[in-house]
Design a protein around this motif. Sequence first.
Motif, mmCIF file in Angstrom:
data_model
loop_
_atom_site.group_PDB
_atom_site.id
_atom_site.type_symbol
_atom_site.label_atom_id
_atom_site.label_comp_id
_atom_site.label_asym_id
_atom_site.label_seq_id
_atom_site.Cartn_x
_atom_site.Cartn_y
_atom_site.Cartn_z
ATOM 1 N N ARG A 167 0.862 -1.187 0.000
ATOM 2 C CA ARG A 167 0.000 0.000 0.000
ATOM 3 C C ARG A 167 0.891 1.227 0.000
ATOM 4 N NH1 ARG A 167 -3.308 3.670 -0.816
ATOM 5 N NH2 ARG A 167 -4.803 4.323 0.720
ATOM 6 N N ILE A 168 0.755 2.065 -0.998
ATOM 7 C CA ILE A 168 1.474 3.329 -1.024
ATOM 8 C C ILE A 168 0.552 4.391 -0.443
ATOM 9 C CG2 ILE A 168 2.551 5.112 -2.444
ATOM 10 C CD1 ILE A 168 3.314 2.919 -4.414
ATOM 11 N N ARG A 169 1.067 5.096 0.531
ATOM 12 C CA ARG A 169 0.297 6.175 1.147
ATOM 13 C C ARG A 169 0.813 7.505 0.635
ATOM 14 N NH1 ARG A 169 0.856 6.494 7.011
ATOM 15 N NH2 ARG A 169 3.020 6.287 6.499
ATOM 16 N N TYR A 170 -0.103 8.442 0.558
ATOM 17 C CA TYR A 170 0.226 9.794 0.132
ATOM 18 C C TYR A 170 -0.221 10.761 1.215
ATOM 19 C CZ TYR A 170 1.024 7.535 -4.320
ATOM 20 O OH TYR A 170 1.503 6.711 -5.306
ATOM 21 N N PRO A 171 0.275 11.999 1.194
ATOM 22 C CA PRO A 171 -0.107 12.959 2.227
ATOM 23 C C PRO A 171 -1.623 13.032 2.415
ATOM 24 C CG PRO A 171 1.649 13.871 0.898
ATOM 25 C CD PRO A 171 1.218 12.583 0.233
ATOM 26 N N GLY A 172 -2.024 13.023 3.691
ATOM 27 C CA GLY A 172 -3.439 13.090 4.046
ATOM 28 C C GLY A 172 -4.099 11.738 4.204
ATOM 29 N N GLU A 173 -3.407 10.659 3.828
ATOM 30 C CA GLU A 173 -3.998 9.327 3.946
ATOM 31 C C GLU A 173 -3.666 8.706 5.304
ATOM 32 O OE1 GLU A 173 -4.339 7.859 -0.621
ATOM 33 O OE2 GLU A 173 -2.645 7.102 0.527
ATOM 34 N N LEU A 174 -4.630 7.970 5.809
ATOM 35 C CA LEU A 174 -4.513 7.287 7.091
ATOM 36 C C LEU A 174 -4.535 5.785 6.837
ATOM 37 C CD1 LEU A 174 -4.647 7.698 10.246
ATOM 38 C CD2 LEU A 174 -7.111 7.319 9.992
ATOM 39 N N VAL A 175 -3.661 5.057 7.511
ATOM 40 C CA VAL A 175 -3.638 3.603 7.364
ATOM 41 C C VAL A 175 -3.538 2.974 8.754
ATOM 42 C CG1 VAL A 175 -1.138 3.387 7.098
ATOM 43 C CG2 VAL A 175 -2.614 1.676 6.098
ATOM 44 N N VAL A 176 -4.204 1.834 8.917
ATOM 45 C CA VAL A 176 -4.140 1.063 10.157
ATOM 46 C C VAL A 176 -3.527 -0.283 9.797
ATOM 47 C CG1 VAL A 176 -5.494 -0.023 11.983
ATOM 48 C CG2 VAL A 176 -6.194 2.216 11.071
ATOM 49 N N PHE A 177 -2.521 -0.696 10.565
ATOM 50 C CA PHE A 177 -1.949 -2.012 10.313
ATOM 51 C C PHE A 177 -1.641 -2.710 11.628
ATOM 52 C CE2 PHE A 177 1.383 1.115 9.935
ATOM 53 C CZ PHE A 177 2.500 0.558 10.532
ATOM 54 N N ASP A 178 -1.554 -4.027 11.563
ATOM 55 C CA ASP A 178 -1.455 -4.891 12.732
ATOM 56 C C ASP A 178 -0.006 -5.311 12.954
ATOM 57 O OD1 ASP A 178 -1.674 -6.860 14.664
ATOM 58 O OD2 ASP A 178 -3.482 -7.735 13.783
ATOM 59 N N PRO A 179 0.628 -4.844 14.041
ATOM 60 C CA PRO A 179 2.028 -5.197 14.280
ATOM 61 C C PRO A 179 2.253 -6.625 14.755
ATOM 62 C CG PRO A 179 1.212 -3.871 16.078
ATOM 63 C CD PRO A 179 0.109 -3.927 15.052
ATOM 64 N N ARG A 180 1.186 -7.413 14.869
ATOM 65 C CA ARG A 180 1.365 -8.827 15.224
ATOM 66 C C ARG A 180 1.793 -9.651 14.013
ATOM 67 N NH1 ARG A 180 -4.326 -10.118 17.575
ATOM 68 N NH2 ARG A 180 -4.774 -8.902 15.721
ATOM 69 N N TYR A 181 1.834 -9.026 12.845
ATOM 70 C CA TYR A 181 2.250 -9.689 11.616
ATOM 71 C C TYR A 181 3.451 -8.956 11.039
ATOM 72 C CZ TYR A 181 -2.311 -11.792 12.102
ATOM 73 O OH TYR A 181 -3.394 -12.465 12.592
ATOM 74 N N PRO A 182 4.367 -9.693 10.399
ATOM 75 C CA PRO A 182 5.537 -9.045 9.820
ATOM 76 C C PRO A 182 5.120 -7.941 8.841
ATOM 77 C CG PRO A 182 5.777 -11.426 9.761
ATOM 78 C CD PRO A 182 4.369 -11.142 10.187
ATOM 79 N N CYS A 183 5.905 -6.867 8.829
ATOM 80 C CA CYS A 183 5.641 -5.794 7.882
ATOM 81 C C CYS A 183 6.940 -5.061 7.576
ATOM 82 C CB CYS A 183 4.590 -4.816 8.405
ATOM 83 S SG CYS A 183 5.075 -3.914 9.883
#
Length: 75
Positions: A56-72
Amino acid sequence: MHIAQIGPVEVLEVAATPYVVHHSPKAIARGHGLEQIFCSLQLTGPHLIVQDGQERIRYPGELVVFDPRYPCTLV
């Protein structure tokens, strides 16, 4: 980096030159991030997040939620 505590929520502001972060299975096995959810608001420039085979590429103003229980990987 600036850190603030708002009740049970820890808020971090990070301003940095380009970087790469790998949240590895080894770090997860040590318990890093087990009771957390990361919510990130991109303020400037693009940012790539790779998790669970998805990119997922994020750009200014975008919000993302991700789970640190999985490798990233954050680029």
